[in-house]
Scaffold this motif. Structure first.
Motif, PDB file in Angstrom:
ATOM      1  N   HIS A 123       0.835  -1.201   0.000  1.00  0.00           N
ATOM      2  CA  HIS A 123       0.000   0.000   0.000  1.00  0.00           C
ATOM      3  C   HIS A 123       0.871   1.253   0.000  1.00  0.00           C
ATOM      4  CE1 HIS A 123      -3.950  -1.856   0.486  1.00  0.00           C
ATOM      5  NE2 HIS A 123      -3.455  -2.649   1.415  1.00  0.00           N
ATOM      6  N   TYR A 124       1.500   1.500  -1.129  1.00  0.00           N
ATOM      7  CA  TYR A 124       2.289   2.721  -1.309  1.00  0.00           C
ATOM      8  C   TYR A 124       1.659   3.545  -2.420  1.00  0.00           C
ATOM      9  CZ  TYR A 124       5.992   6.037  -2.135  1.00  0.00           C
ATOM     10  OH  TYR A 124       6.684   7.216  -2.270  1.00  0.00           O
ATOM     11  N   PRO A 125       1.493   4.859  -2.205  1.00  0.00           N
ATOM     12  CA  PRO A 125       2.000   5.712  -1.126  1.00  0.00           C
ATOM     13  C   PRO A 125       1.053   5.858   0.071  1.00  0.00           C
ATOM     14  CG  PRO A 125       1.039   7.090  -2.799  1.00  0.00           C
ATOM     15  CD  PRO A 125       0.879   5.677  -3.294  1.00  0.00           C
ATOM     16  N   LEU A 126      -0.022   5.086   0.099  1.00  0.00           N
ATOM     17  CA  LEU A 126      -1.053   5.278   1.119  1.00  0.00           C
ATOM     18  C   LEU A 126      -0.482   5.268   2.534  1.00  0.00           C
ATOM     19  CD1 LEU A 126      -4.083   5.488   1.846  1.00  0.00           C
ATOM     20  CD2 LEU A 126      -4.144   2.983   1.874  1.00  0.00           C
ATOM     21  N   GLN A 189       4.301  -0.852 -13.273  1.00  0.00           N
ATOM     22  CA  GLN A 189       5.009  -1.008 -14.545  1.00  0.00           C
ATOM     23  C   GLN A 189       6.444  -0.508 -14.497  1.00  0.00           C
ATOM     24  OE1 GLN A 189       2.398   1.135 -17.256  1.00  0.00           O
ATOM     25  NE2 GLN A 189       1.392  -0.775 -17.872  1.00  0.00           N
ATOM     26  N   SER A 190       6.709   0.496 -13.676  1.00  0.00           N
ATOM     27  CA  SER A 190       7.991   1.205 -13.709  1.00  0.00           C
ATOM     28  C   SER A 190       9.067   0.508 -12.896  1.00  0.00           C
ATOM     29  CB  SER A 190       7.811   2.630 -13.188  1.00  0.00           C
ATOM     30  OG  SER A 190       6.787   3.299 -13.885  1.00  0.00           O
ATOM     31  N   SER A 191      10.285   0.479 -13.461  1.00  0.00           N
ATOM     32  CA  SER A 191      11.450  -0.052 -12.747  1.00  0.00           C
ATOM     33  C   SER A 191      12.334   1.078 -12.238  1.00  0.00           C
ATOM     34  CB  SER A 191      12.269  -0.962 -13.669  1.00  0.00           C
ATOM     35  OG  SER A 191      11.478  -2.023 -14.166  1.00  0.00           O
ATOM     36  N   HIS A 192      12.360   2.201 -12.967  1.00  0.00           N
ATOM     37  CA  HIS A 192      13.068   3.401 -12.521  1.00  0.00           C
ATOM     38  C   HIS A 192      12.287   3.956 -11.329  1.00  0.00           C
ATOM     39  CE1 HIS A 192      14.314   7.613 -12.392  1.00  0.00           C
ATOM     40  NE2 HIS A 192      15.358   7.283 -13.149  1.00  0.00           N
ATOM     41  N   LEU A 193      12.950   4.108 -10.184  1.00  0.00           N
ATOM     42  CA  LEU A 193      12.208   4.437  -8.969  1.00  0.00           C
ATOM     43  C   LEU A 193      11.585   5.826  -9.000  1.00  0.00           C
ATOM     44  CD1 LEU A 193      14.369   2.720  -6.199  1.00  0.00           C
ATOM     45  CD2 LEU A 193      12.183   1.985  -7.167  1.00  0.00           C
ATOM     46  N   GLY A 194      12.178   6.747  -9.722  1.00  0.00           N
ATOM     47  CA  GLY A 194      11.530   8.048  -9.887  1.00  0.00           C
ATOM     48  C   GLY A 194      10.244   7.927 -10.677  1.00  0.00           C
ATOM     49  N   GLU A 195      10.275   7.092 -11.712  1.00  0.00           N
ATOM     50  CA  GLU A 195       9.068   6.846 -12.512  1.00  0.00           C
ATOM     51  C   GLU A 195       8.047   6.036 -11.712  1.00  0.00           C
ATOM     52  OE1 GLU A 195      10.491   4.985 -16.061  1.00  0.00           O
ATOM     53  OE2 GLU A 195      11.554   6.797 -16.753  1.00  0.00           O
ATOM     54  N   VAL A 197       7.621   6.194  -8.462  1.00  0.00           N
ATOM     55  CA  VAL A 197       6.988   7.178  -7.568  1.00  0.00           C
ATOM     56  C   VAL A 197       5.918   7.962  -8.327  1.00  0.00           C
ATOM     57  CG1 VAL A 197       7.375   9.385  -6.389  1.00  0.00           C
ATOM     58  CG2 VAL A 197       8.878   7.440  -5.922  1.00  0.00           C
ATOM     59  N   GLU A 198       6.263   8.391  -9.524  1.00  0.00           N
ATOM     60  CA  GLU A 198       5.318   9.158 -10.340  1.00  0.00           C
ATOM     61  C   GLU A 198       4.086   8.315 -10.670  1.00  0.00           C
ATOM     62  OE1 GLU A 198       5.553  11.791 -14.470  1.00  0.00           O
ATOM     63  OE2 GLU A 198       7.355  11.453 -13.270  1.00  0.00           O
ATOM     64  N   GLU A 199       4.312   7.047 -11.006  1.00  0.00           N
ATOM     65  CA  GLU A 199       3.210   6.131 -11.309  1.00  0.00           C
ATOM     66  C   GLU A 199       2.315   5.931 -10.089  1.00  0.00           C
ATOM     67  OE1 GLU A 199       2.640   1.342 -12.279  1.00  0.00           O
ATOM     68  OE2 GLU A 199       4.577   2.302 -12.681  1.00  0.00           O
ATOM     69  N   LYS A 200       2.932   5.650  -8.949  1.00  0.00           N
ATOM     70  CA  LYS A 200       2.169   5.333  -7.741  1.00  0.00           C
ATOM     71  C   LYS A 200       1.450   6.553  -7.160  1.00  0.00           C
ATOM     72  CE  LYS A 200       2.580   0.914  -7.131  1.00  0.00           C
ATOM     73  NZ  LYS A 200       1.392   0.050  -7.000  1.00  0.00           N
ATOM     74  N   THR A 201       2.039   7.731  -7.306  1.00  0.00           N
ATOM     75  CA  THR A 201       1.402   8.945  -6.768  1.00  0.00           C
ATOM     76  C   THR A 201       0.540   9.639  -7.818  1.00  0.00           C
ATOM     77  OG1 THR A 201       3.274  10.401  -7.321  1.00  0.00           O
ATOM     78  CG2 THR A 201       3.310   9.312  -5.147  1.00  0.00           C
ATOM     79  N   GLU A 202       0.382   8.996  -8.972  1.00  0.00           N
ATOM     80  CA  GLU A 202      -0.444   9.528 -10.064  1.00  0.00           C
ATOM     81  C   GLU A 202      -0.016  10.947 -10.442  1.00  0.00           C
ATOM     82  OE1 GLU A 202      -4.352   8.944  -8.407  1.00  0.00           O
ATOM     83  OE2 GLU A 202      -4.488   6.925  -9.277  1.00  0.00           O
ATOM     84  N   GLY A 203       1.318  11.141 -10.475  1.00  0.00           N
ATOM     85  CA  GLY A 203       1.873  12.398 -10.951  1.00  0.00           C
ATOM     86  C   GLY A 203       1.982  13.502  -9.918  1.00  0.00           C
ATOM     87  N   ARG A 204       1.548  13.250  -8.697  1.00  0.00           N
ATOM     88  CA  ARG A 204       1.671  14.296  -7.661  1.00  0.00           C
ATOM     89  C   ARG A 204       3.130  14.548  -7.312  1.00  0.00           C
ATOM     90  NH1 ARG A 204      -0.117  12.457  -3.197  1.00  0.00           N
ATOM     91  NH2 ARG A 204      -0.806  10.386  -3.847  1.00  0.00           N
ATOM     92  N   GLN A 237       9.463  15.645  -0.177  1.00  0.00           N
ATOM     93  CA  GLN A 237      10.146  15.284  -1.421  1.00  0.00           C
ATOM     94  C   GLN A 237      10.679  13.853  -1.345  1.00  0.00           C
ATOM     95  OE1 GLN A 237      13.032  18.268  -2.308  1.00  0.00           O
ATOM     96  NE2 GLN A 237      13.329  17.657  -4.440  1.00  0.00           N
ATOM     97  N   LYS A 238      10.602  13.144  -2.461  1.00  0.00           N
ATOM     98  CA  LYS A 238      11.045  11.753  -2.487  1.00  0.00           C
ATOM     99  C   LYS A 238      12.559  11.680  -2.679  1.00  0.00           C
ATOM    100  CE  LYS A 238       6.727  11.059  -2.168  1.00  0.00           C
ATOM    101  NZ  LYS A 238       6.180  11.170  -0.809  1.00  0.00           N
ATOM    102  N   ILE A 239      13.195  10.759  -1.925  1.00  0.00           N
ATOM    103  CA  ILE A 239      14.654  10.600  -1.943  1.00  0.00           C
ATOM    104  C   ILE A 239      14.955   9.141  -2.245  1.00  0.00           C
ATOM    105  CG2 ILE A 239      16.766  10.799  -0.584  1.00  0.00           C
ATOM    106  CD1 ILE A 239      14.902  12.774   1.224  1.00  0.00           C
ATOM    107  N   VAL A 240      15.418   8.856  -3.443  1.00  0.00           N
ATOM    108  CA  VAL A 240      15.719   7.495  -3.883  1.00  0.00           C
ATOM    109  C   VAL A 240      17.182   7.198  -3.592  1.00  0.00           C
ATOM    110  CG1 VAL A 240      16.051   6.058  -5.940  1.00  0.00           C
ATOM    111  CG2 VAL A 240      13.912   7.331  -5.631  1.00  0.00           C
TER     112      VAL A 240
END
Length: 476
Positions: A123-126, A189-195, A197-204, A237-240
């Motif tokens: 359950h990320y980012p919930l 779908q994404s393997s790049h962790l920045g992508e 994050v973008e996928e899971k947060t729906e672009g927020r 802010q997200k820190i990978v």
């Protein structure tokens, strides 16, 4: 994204002395006032630690006890990976409020690690957003950033150039191309962790806004540079964090503790490696039969297999072929017929009892084909899976004979058997029987006090690892 050859990739990464990284980290840990509170979404997050307490509820008294322990870290098992979104939200609101209350009352600062799956399911980012919002609403805290570090060496999970990989034999497979990414509840779908994050947060939160801690900086121990990156974090802010070894986590954690000391506030979403490092947990030899099984017992052991990932099915096959244990299939598809399902559950339990009492170890396992209700039925399937899990658990709960050991295969399975089947309220982590496979010593309040309970994650190990674990327990 390309798969990578393990040997070629690892030989190109600069060497760093762990003696140096551990020495620098220890100086920070020695002066750290923080209690590390780990919220574990299934019981497998303890797979790198030992000598640590796990609480299976989040009553205020349990949290208070965790804060009062001499250890700098304790775990709360939420089992939220088996929860609905609503249940997850409620649990994390309750935990966040109580942790903050105890922190205020005891005047002990804390860091929360939301321990999630190293293959990015859950359950990320919930979970972290509920924690953030609840803590901020009940305190003066304002979170600057969220650390994301799914590295887990023991399971072959590595983050390189911001891409998260899962080791499969001699190759590293981008996480988004694995079976785990196709999870019906927590797929991605994404393997790049920045992508990701973008996928899971729906672009927020976007990949461009994400802070990346590079392997180059970690390997060259540029602690000041990394700390400066952390000091610039703002607005959650997200820190990978990239990592291929514990050295990388140690260097990062040194900078992380320095940033905390400078007044920054962070939540962490990580796999099991960060917990070991921030908890200051030393290495320990793997456990043996002598550590795990009472010398005088004549009863057989019990293995429960619930996980349906391909790796588990392979491992189960090797165990059954070995002849070490008796196999009993549990036809969980009968869940759609209440009476038949109850009769099937009883049949499996009685067969297990008979084998154990006769000194024969037994594995009972759920039917390998998934129960598929069709499209757009995720929540319904999750509810049915909980009903199945309850039945799998009831076999241990209603067991009339004490096994010489218990192994549970799969995160949800092991959580339910531990908390409901064995009625454990608090357990001690004994260590690991194989890398990434932890063992609880059950508390006095449990169904079988002082027993070894092996928690075997569904996605850990090689095809023969389950057989290898049983060989250790059987003294073969």
């Amino acid at each position: 994204m390309k798969q990578l050859d393990v040997t070629t990739t690892m030989t190109t990464i600069p060497f760093v002395s762990r003696k140096e990284t551990q020495s620098a980290l220890q100086k920070e840990l020695d002066n750290s006032p923080y209690k590390i509170v780990v919220l574990d979404d299934d019981p497998t997050g303890i797979q790198t630690v030992h000598g640590i307490s796990v609480y299976t509820d989040w009553e205020k008294d349990s949290i208070k006890q965790g804060f009062s322990e001499e250890n700098s870290m304790f775990f709360i098992l939420t089992n939220s990976r088996s929860f609905t979104e609503k249940e997850t939200t409620t649990a994390h609101e309750e935990i966040a409020k109580r942790v903050q209350e105890v922190s205020d009352e005891e005047n002990i600062p804390y860091v929360i690690i939301s321990r999630g799956d190293s293959t990015l399911r859950g359950h990320y980012p919930l979970e972290t957003e509920v924690l953030k919002d609840t803590i901020e609403a009940n305190s003066a805290v304002s979170f600057d950033g969220e650390v994301i570090i799914p590295f887990f060496k023991e399971g072959g999970r590595f983050t390189i150039d911001n891409v998260h990989y899962v080791q499969d034999g001699d190759v590293l497979v981008p996480a988004g191309q694995t079976e785990f990414a196709k999870d019906r509840t927590f797929g991605f779908q994404s393997s790049h962790l920045g992508e990701w994050v973008e996928e899971k947060t729906e672009g927020r939160f976007t990949k461009e806004q994400t802070i990346y801690i590079s392997l180059d900086d970690l390997r060259h121990q540029r602690v000041e540079k990394i700390k400066d990156q952390l000091l610039k974090a703002s607005s959650f802010q997200k820190i990978v964090v990239n990592a291929v070894g514990y050295e990388d986590v140690e260097v990062f954690s040194t900078a992380f503790l320095q940033a905390l000391k400078a007044g920054k506030q962070f939540l962490c979403r990580s796999a099991a490696a960060l917990t070991k490092v921030l908890g200051g947990i030393p290495d320990k030899a793997l456990l043996t039969r002598q550590d795990l099984v009472d010398a005088g017992t004549t009863n057989g052991g019990l293995i429960a297999v619930g996980s349906h990932v391909q790796k588990t099915t392979q491992q189960l096959g090797h165990l059954l072929e070995s002849g070490l244990v008796k196999g009993i299939e549990f036809d969980v598809h009968l869940v759609l017929d209440e009476e038949k399902f109850q009769n099937e559950t009883k049949r499996v339990r009685l067969a297990c009892e008979e084998a154990i009492a006769n000194g024969q170890s037994v594995v009972y396992y759920t039917r390998r084909e998934r129960l598929d209700l069709g499209e757009n039925m995720k929540e319904e399937e999750l509810k049915l899976s909980v009903k199945i899990s309850d039945a799998v658990t009831s076999i241990v709960k209603d067991l009339q004979v004490k096994p010489s050991y218990i192994v549970a295969k799969g995160g949800i399975t092991s959580s339910s058997i531990g908390t409901e089947g064995l009625s454990v309220k608090r357990a001690d982590v004994m260590g690991q029987v194989k890398p990434g496979i932890p063992v609880w010593k059950t508390g006095e309040e449990s169904k079988f006090p002082g027993s070894a309970y092996v928690i075997f994650p569904g996605n850990v190990g090689q095809p023969k690892t389950l057989k290898d674990v049983v060989e250790v327990l059987e003294g073969k």
